[in-house]
Design a protein around this motif. Structure first.
Motif, PDB file in Angstrom:
ATOM      1  N   ALA A   1      56.158  48.180  41.892  1.00  0.00           N
ATOM      2  CA  ALA A   1      56.163  46.737  41.664  1.00  0.00           C
ATOM      3  C   ALA A   1      54.828  46.094  42.007  1.00  0.00           C
ATOM      4  CB  ALA A   1      57.275  46.073  42.485  1.00  0.00           C
ATOM      5  N   SER A   2      53.928  46.843  42.605  1.00  0.00           N
ATOM      6  CA  SER A   2      52.646  46.277  43.034  1.00  0.00           C
ATOM      7  C   SER A   2      51.667  46.167  41.873  1.00  0.00           C
ATOM      8  CB  SER A   2      52.032  47.124  44.155  1.00  0.00           C
ATOM      9  OG  SER A   2      51.635  48.398  43.660  1.00  0.00           O
ATOM     10  N   LEU A   3      50.791  45.190  41.949  1.00  0.00           N
ATOM     11  CA  LEU A   3      49.741  45.051  40.943  1.00  0.00           C
ATOM     12  C   LEU A   3      48.744  46.198  41.037  1.00  0.00           C
ATOM     13  CD1 LEU A   3      48.980  41.210  41.026  1.00  0.00           C
ATOM     14  CD2 LEU A   3      50.242  42.488  39.281  1.00  0.00           C
TER      15      LEU A   3
ATOM     16  N   ALA B   1      36.321  48.225  49.826  1.00  0.00           N
ATOM     17  CA  ALA B   1      36.124  46.935  49.157  1.00  0.00           C
ATOM     18  C   ALA B   1      35.560  47.112  47.754  1.00  0.00           C
ATOM     19  CB  ALA B   1      35.207  46.039  49.992  1.00  0.00           C
ATOM     20  N   THR B   2      34.721  48.115  47.565  1.00  0.00           N
ATOM     21  CA  THR B   2      34.140  48.322  46.236  1.00  0.00           C
ATOM     22  C   THR B   2      35.199  48.730  45.223  1.00  0.00           C
ATOM     23  OG1 THR B   2      33.547  50.659  46.583  1.00  0.00           O
ATOM     24  CG2 THR B   2      31.914  48.993  47.238  1.00  0.00           C
ATOM     25  N   PHE B   3      36.244  49.439  45.671  1.00  0.00           N
ATOM     26  CA  PHE B   3      37.324  49.808  44.761  1.00  0.00           C
ATOM     27  C   PHE B   3      38.140  48.580  44.359  1.00  0.00           C
ATOM     28  CE2 PHE B   3      36.844  54.098  46.790  1.00  0.00           C
ATOM     29  CZ  PHE B   3      36.444  54.759  45.639  1.00  0.00           C
ATOM     30  N   LEU B   4      38.368  47.680  45.314  1.00  0.00           N
ATOM     31  CA  LEU B   4      39.082  46.446  44.987  1.00  0.00           C
ATOM     32  C   LEU B   4      38.278  45.616  43.994  1.00  0.00           C
ATOM     33  CD1 LEU B   4      41.340  44.369  45.396  1.00  0.00           C
ATOM     34  CD2 LEU B   4      40.053  43.503  47.387  1.00  0.00           C
TER      35      LEU B   4
ATOM     36  N   LEU C   1      42.834  36.997  35.546  1.00  0.00           N
ATOM     37  CA  LEU C   1      43.807  36.981  36.633  1.00  0.00           C
ATOM     38  C   LEU C   1      43.922  35.579  37.207  1.00  0.00           C
ATOM     39  CD1 LEU C   1      42.744  40.259  38.462  1.00  0.00           C
ATOM     40  CD2 LEU C   1      44.957  39.882  37.357  1.00  0.00           C
ATOM     41  N   ALA C   2      45.150  35.147  37.433  1.00  0.00           N
ATOM     42  CA  ALA C   2      45.361  33.870  38.111  1.00  0.00           C
ATOM     43  C   ALA C   2      44.948  34.003  39.574  1.00  0.00           C
ATOM     44  CB  ALA C   2      46.829  33.464  38.020  1.00  0.00           C
ATOM     45  N   ASP C   3      44.630  32.900  40.197  1.00  0.00           N
ATOM     46  CA  ASP C   3      44.233  32.926  41.605  1.00  0.00           C
ATOM     47  C   ASP C   3      45.339  33.529  42.460  1.00  0.00           C
ATOM     48  OD1 ASP C   3      42.144  32.104  43.569  1.00  0.00           O
ATOM     49  OD2 ASP C   3      43.810  30.941  44.397  1.00  0.00           O
ATOM     50  N   THR C   4      46.595  33.224  42.137  1.00  0.00           N
ATOM     51  CA  THR C   4      47.702  33.798  42.899  1.00  0.00           C
ATOM     52  C   THR C   4      47.739  35.319  42.772  1.00  0.00           C
ATOM     53  OG1 THR C   4      49.158  33.397  40.989  1.00  0.00           O
ATOM     54  CG2 THR C   4      49.151  31.735  42.754  1.00  0.00           C
ATOM     55  N   GLU C   5      47.364  35.836  41.617  1.00  0.00           N
ATOM     56  CA  GLU C   5      47.340  37.289  41.428  1.00  0.00           C
ATOM     57  C   GLU C   5      46.210  37.929  42.222  1.00  0.00           C
ATOM     58  OE1 GLU C   5      49.057  38.237  37.053  1.00  0.00           O
ATOM     59  OE2 GLU C   5      47.257  36.980  37.086  1.00  0.00           O
ATOM     60  N   LYS C   6      45.072  37.256  42.291  1.00  0.00           N
ATOM     61  CA  LYS C   6      43.973  37.798  43.095  1.00  0.00           C
ATOM     62  C   LYS C   6      44.347  37.824  44.576  1.00  0.00           C
ATOM     63  CE  LYS C   6      40.381  36.282  39.873  1.00  0.00           C
ATOM     64  NZ  LYS C   6      39.233  35.376  39.655  1.00  0.00           N
ATOM     65  N   ARG C   7      45.032  36.777  45.018  1.00  0.00           N
ATOM     66  CA  ARG C   7      45.494  36.761  46.411  1.00  0.00           C
ATOM     67  C   ARG C   7      46.486  37.897  46.658  1.00  0.00           C
ATOM     68  NH1 ARG C   7      44.364  31.845  48.921  1.00  0.00           N
ATOM     69  NH2 ARG C   7      43.499  30.285  47.494  1.00  0.00           N
TER      70      ARG C   7
ATOM     71  N   ALA D   1      38.403  34.740  52.844  1.00  0.00           N
ATOM     72  CA  ALA D   1      37.487  35.438  53.746  1.00  0.00           C
ATOM     73  C   ALA D   1      36.852  36.633  53.052  1.00  0.00           C
ATOM     74  CB  ALA D   1      38.227  35.874  55.007  1.00  0.00           C
ATOM     75  N   PHE D   2      37.621  37.308  52.195  1.00  0.00           N
ATOM     76  CA  PHE D   2      37.054  38.445  51.458  1.00  0.00           C
ATOM     77  C   PHE D   2      35.950  37.981  50.517  1.00  0.00           C
ATOM     78  CE2 PHE D   2      36.791  41.199  47.734  1.00  0.00           C
ATOM     79  CZ  PHE D   2      36.518  42.422  48.341  1.00  0.00           C
ATOM     80  N   GLN D   3      36.152  36.868  49.844  1.00  0.00           N
ATOM     81  CA  GLN D   3      35.129  36.357  48.937  1.00  0.00           C
ATOM     82  C   GLN D   3      33.837  36.053  49.690  1.00  0.00           C
ATOM     83  OE1 GLN D   3      37.944  33.320  47.181  1.00  0.00           O
ATOM     84  NE2 GLN D   3      36.881  33.897  45.309  1.00  0.00           N
ATOM     85  N   ALA D   4      33.956  35.460  50.882  1.00  0.00           N
ATOM     86  CA  ALA D   4      32.764  35.183  51.694  1.00  0.00           C
ATOM     87  C   ALA D   4      32.106  36.488  52.134  1.00  0.00           C
ATOM     88  CB  ALA D   4      33.148  34.334  52.906  1.00  0.00           C
TER      89      ALA D   4
END
Length: 274
Positions: free
Chosen positions: A8-10, A106-109, A123-129, A155-158
């Motif tokens: 069920a995970s993205l 992080a590079t894989f994400l 991707l919607a912002d909710t999907e990225k979260r 925090a990840f984006q920063a």
């Protein structure tokens, strides 16, 4: 019990999607642009002697961690126990340093988010979260300290911006990894030289297009990789053509849509549910 990912995970939906191969080696090159990680590969890996073999050995266990769980993740971690040494400035490095290990993750994400948005759909912002929260579960499967892992998507984006702006460099390992952009792909040892001379020109052109096209502009800048406005337009047209396949993509065989570890995991999940 360690929390795991599932059908069920993205991340399960997209990490093993064959369209992610169209991104090229974005994640691998970015990893090696962190000095400590690049130095570890330089000192300990067969990357320079057996480039394709090293990439195959690295990609499989990561894929199996996503679709297998913490037992595989711990084995991946243990591969890195003795990868340590001294940087050119005299400082020490270790592959299991939390900041170094998290950077590789992080590079894989980043690779997956970029791949989905480029070749599948926005991707919607909710999907990225949601993807970020799932990536935290994924990282913990390795059994490594998560002190370097950002708390949330913001925090990840920063963190990501800081790493691109301040921390990555054109390390020798990263430069070698993209050397085929100008020098051509290395000939696989089992391919005869006459055959390689015949097939390598088109392969080199495709490799350059996917490799440089899939890179963040900051990577191209640091690695001094040529990429023109015409190249960018061609790459965008290519990506748009791939996205137009979305209507028929679900109708294709699973063997076309997913890499083997993902197919096995989905099949096992269906068996458990039946």
């Amino acid at each position: 019990m360690q929390e795991t990912l599932g059908p069920a995970s993205l991340i399960w939906r997209y990490f093993g999607d064959t369209r992610m191969l169209l991104v090229g080696p974005r994640a691998a090159v970015l990893q090696n642009m962190l000095p400590a990680l690049g130095q570890g590969v330089l000192d300990h890996s067969v990357f320079f002697a057996e480039t394709f073999a090293r990439l195959k050995r690295s990609a499989g266990p990561i894929m199996n961690t996503v679709y297998g769980g913490d037992a595989t993740g711990h084995r991946v971690r243990d591969y890195h126990l003795n990868i340590k040494g001294t940087m050119p400035d005299g400082s020490r490095y270790h592959a299991l340093d939390p900041e170094t290990y998290y950077w590789a993750h992080a590079t894989f994400l980043d690779n997956m988010i970029y791949g989905v948005e480029t070749f599948v759909r926005p991707l919607a912002d909710t999907e990225k979260r949601r993807l970020y929260e799932e990536s935290k579960t994924w990282f913990r499967l390795y059994g490594v300290s998560d002190r370097a892992m950002p708390e949330d998507w913001e925090a990840f984006q920063a963190y990501w911006k800081r790493m691109l702006d301040q921390e990555i460099t054109a390390h020798k390992t990263a430069r070698y990894g993209v050397g085929y952009v100008t020098k051509g792909l290395p000939r696989p040892s089992r391919v005869p030289r006459p055959l390689w001379r015949a097939v390598s020109p088109p392969l080199n052109a495709v490799a350059r297009f996917l490799t440089v096209g899939g890179m963040h502009p900051r990577m191209r800048e640091l690695l001094d990789l040529p990429w023109s406005d015409d190249d960018e337009r061609r790459h965008r047209r290519f990506a748009a053509a791939v996205r137009r396949m979305n209507r028929i993509w679900p109708l294709l065989p699973e063997a076309v849509r997913y890499l083997p570890p993902a197919r096995r995991a989905f099949a096992q999940a269906r068996m458990r549910a039946s």
